[in-house]
Write an enzyme that holds these catalytic residues in place. Structure first.
Site, mmCIF file in Angstrom:
data_model
loop_
_atom_site.group_PDB
_atom_site.id
_atom_site.type_symbol
_atom_site.label_atom_id
_atom_site.label_comp_id
_atom_site.label_asym_id
_atom_site.label_seq_id
_atom_site.Cartn_x
_atom_site.Cartn_y
_atom_site.Cartn_z
ATOM 1 N N GLU A 100 10.788 16.469 14.334
ATOM 2 C CA GLU A 100 11.455 16.378 13.043
ATOM 3 C C GLU A 100 10.960 17.498 12.133
ATOM 4 O O GLU A 100 9.754 17.617 11.920
ATOM 5 C CB GLU A 100 11.020 15.045 12.420
ATOM 6 N N GLU A 107 9.483 1.028 10.820
ATOM 7 C CA GLU A 107 10.503 2.072 10.643
ATOM 8 C C GLU A 107 9.788 3.393 10.837
ATOM 9 O O GLU A 107 9.046 3.822 9.964
ATOM 10 C CB GLU A 107 11.104 2.012 9.232
ATOM 11 N N CYS A 112 13.896 10.367 7.156
ATOM 12 C CA CYS A 112 13.822 10.147 8.608
ATOM 13 C C CYS A 112 15.219 10.058 9.213
ATOM 14 O O CYS A 112 15.388 10.188 10.417
ATOM 15 C CB CYS A 112 12.992 8.911 8.932
ATOM 16 N N LYS A 120 0.861 -1.183 0.000
ATOM 17 C CA LYS A 120 0.000 0.000 0.000
ATOM 18 C C LYS A 120 0.900 1.237 0.000
ATOM 19 O O LYS A 120 1.445 1.618 1.018
ATOM 20 C CB LYS A 120 -0.923 0.023 1.229
HETATM 21 P P1 ADP Z 1 3.954 10.796 6.747
HETATM 22 O O1 ADP Z 1 3.763 11.658 7.945
HETATM 23 O O2 ADP Z 1 5.351 10.593 6.330
HETATM 24 O O3 ADP Z 1 3.017 11.092 5.615
HETATM 25 P P2 ADP Z 1 2.299 8.649 7.615
HETATM 26 O O4 ADP Z 1 2.657 7.803 8.770
HETATM 27 O O5 ADP Z 1 1.143 9.549 7.744
HETATM 28 O O6 ADP Z 1 3.640 9.377 7.251
HETATM 29 O O7 ADP Z 1 2.071 7.762 6.314
HETATM 30 C C1 ADP Z 1 2.871 6.677 5.971
HETATM 31 C C2 ADP Z 1 2.013 5.620 5.311
HETATM 32 O O8 ADP Z 1 1.029 5.203 6.250
HETATM 33 C C3 ADP Z 1 1.258 6.085 4.081
HETATM 34 O O9 ADP Z 1 1.228 5.024 3.144
HETATM 35 C C4 ADP Z 1 -0.135 6.341 4.623
HETATM 36 O O10 ADP Z 1 -1.147 6.176 3.659
HETATM 37 C C5 ADP Z 1 -0.249 5.241 5.649
HETATM 38 N N1 ADP Z 1 -1.255 5.461 6.694
HETATM 39 C C6 ADP Z 1 -1.657 6.619 7.249
HETATM 40 N N2 ADP Z 1 -2.604 6.391 8.180
HETATM 41 C C7 ADP Z 1 -2.813 5.063 8.198
HETATM 42 C C8 ADP Z 1 -3.671 4.184 8.946
HETATM 43 N N3 ADP Z 1 -4.509 4.642 9.871
HETATM 44 N N4 ADP Z 1 -3.601 2.863 8.691
HETATM 45 C C9 ADP Z 1 -2.755 2.385 7.772
HETATM 46 N N5 ADP Z 1 -1.927 3.146 7.050
HETATM 47 C C10 ADP Z 1 -1.955 4.466 7.251
#
Ligand code: ADP
Length: 502
Positions: free
Chosen positions: A406, A275, A309, A199
């Protein structure tokens, strides 16, 4: 700041696009990859993909529903037994072909990354090469999944341990390295004999889909790698994790989302590799080679325009070398050319979106209000793209929010220190523990400091830690498990112990 006209052009085949400026390559699919077929999914909806350098819509990708996610699990389940039974050498050959194909399509992939992520082409090309290396490394590792054989201490039996594929894996990746974070998970999963569902991040799905097409063409069998994009990742990922057939979660992203996913993974006790965020300190001691420290600082801070990161977030510089370090860093950062990612002269590309610019602005404004001195940049420019200029803040007070959070952008925050013990204490004073950097002319001292830094990775007299052959990962709230090296392969296996008498 320069803008770019680079974009995507639709093909006649529907839902596929070409990159007009790129050499080689083929049409990029924009649908879901399920069981070796590109499908628009069941929602009938699409997700817009923006070009951060212009703020304009590049194209759109299919928006998967929960039902589509579960179809991807069906596909991964149907392929699981035969892929696990495929001889390691045959799996290695497939991975080797993926490596070669990524190299052959490096320019094309770099263009796609720059278009949807905004990063400068040299950063994008560097990412593609790094991403490809995971296929080469895990092609080599696939034939080295060695077990153990021992005589039980009591002498009655043998202890046989073999490492079996853990099962179907859900891989969730972020937007900052859309190719490398995908291959860092797909390659070890496939080497171990697992099938998977990727995903990708909503912001950067095209790179993953392009990699998906490369993998298909390289001979990855149907259903072994599936890809689903969604505008609503929570329900889709939860449904996949609650499907009893899924046994592994590998996530790269924020600590906040990592914690949510760990809770979801707990429902079926899913093995999880995480990670998560970092807050990397960069220590420069008086006896450091100034030029080397500046060169390392530029890589640690400015690779990917700070959107990593592992990016140096806090510079702690000893008093004797402090004025010269600040002056030289300002000079080097000030010389970088800000511009559209796809512009060949750009050295510092766009940030991912408007929210990123707002976050950087608020962290800089907070630090300045608390007494930090702006030595370079510090103000967002005009224009439609999401640009923040390379910036240097000196004398940053320890109560500034960017010391804890960060910044994820091209801003270097510098703090002077007198005593090395204070620097180590400040460096460790965070809930994160991904990567740290140390510059000193005394290697023995550098090793002693490295051992005391509470981080999963330390770069000593270097500005770069990432290497597919090394275990990448964090301690504390920066994560669980390791990617890369042999460690990354074992994350996709279970140790099966057979007690045997003969
Ligand atoms: P960033 O702050 O770098 O955008 P996120 O942690 O928000 O990092 O996103 C990293 C990944 O996690 C993306 O693929 C995002 O779609 C996914 N993501 C965000 N929220 C959820 C959730 N509740 N469940 C599963 N995946 C999620």
């Amino acid at each position: 700041m320069s803008s770019s006209t680079a974009s995507l052009a639709p093909t006649d085949a529907g839902h596929t696009y070409v990159v007009p400026d790129a050499k080689g390559g083929f049409a990029i699919p924009t649908d879901l990859l399920i069981a070796d077929k590109w499908t628009a999914g069941t929602s009938g909806k699409r997700i817009d993909v923006l070009n951060p350098s212009t703020g304009e819509v590049l194209t759109s990708v299919a928006d998967a529903t929960v039902a589509d996610g579960l179809s991807a699990v069906d596909a991964a389940a149907a392929a699981a037994a035969s892929w696990a039974a495929t001889p390691p050498r045959a799996r290695a050959n497939v991975l080797q072909r993926c490596f070669q194909s990524m190299l052959e399509h490096a320019d094309w992939l770099a263009q796609i990354i720059s278009l949807e992520n905004g990063k400068a082409l040299p950063d994008a090309r560097g990412e593609v090469l790094y991403a490809a290396e995971f296929f080469r490394w895990y092609a080599e590792e696939a034939v080295r999944i060695n077990g153990d054989l021992a005589i039980a201490p009591a002498g009655g039996n043998r202890i046989v341990v073999q490492y079996q594929p853990i099962g179907i894996a859900l891989l969730i990746t972020p937007w900052n390295f859309p190719a490398a974070m995908a291959t860092r998970k797909i390659a070890p999963a496939l080497a171990a004999g697992c099938t998977c569902i990727l995903k990708p991040a909503e912001e950067t799905p095209l790179t993953a889909l392009a990699v998906g097409e490369i993998l298909r063409r390289a001979g990855v069998p149907a259903g072994v790698v599936n890809m689903v994009n969604t505008s609503d990742p929570g329900p889709l990922c939860s449904a996949i994790l609650r499907d009893m057939r899924v046994r592994k979660l590998s996530f790269t992203g924020s600590t906040e989302v990592g914690k949510i996913l760990l809770r979801e993974a707990s429902y079926n006790v899913i093995n999880s590799s995480m990670e998560l965020g970092g807050n990397a300190p960069f220590l420069v001691l008086d006896d450091a080679d100034l030029d080397a420290a500046i060169e390392g600082a530029m890589i640690a801070k400015m690779r990917n325009a700070g959107e990593a990161c592992t990016a140096a977030n806090r510079f702690y510089v000893q008093e004797g070398i402090y004025p010269a370090f600040v002056e030289k860093l300002v000079e080097k950062m000030g010389a970088l050319k800000l511009g559209a990612g796809t512009d060949t002269t750009t050295q510092c590309g766009a940030m991912i979106n408007r929210a990123a610019i707002e976050k950087i602005t608020s962290l800089v404004d907070d630090a300045v209000a608390k007494g930090a001195k702006v030595k370079l940049g510090g103000k967002v420019g005009e224009g439609a793209g999401f640009f923040y200029p390379p910036s240097v803040l000196a004398d940053v007070p320890l109560n500034a929010n960017l010391i804890r959070e960060e910044i994820f952008g091209p801003v270097a925050a510098i703090v002077p220190f007198k005593d090395v013990e204070d620097a180590i204490r400040m460096a460790n004073d965070t809930e994160y523990g991904l990567s740290a950097y140390v510059y000193t002319g005394d290697l023995k001292r550098g090793m002693q400091i490295s051992e005391r830094l509470e981080y999963g990775m330390v770069a000593l007299n270097r500005g770069l830690v990432s290497d597919p052959a090394a275990p990448f990962g964090g301690v504390k709230q920066s994560g669980l498990g390791r990617e890369g090296a042999h460690h990354g392969l074992l994350e996709f296996t279970e140790a099966k112990y057979i007690a045997v008498s003969w």
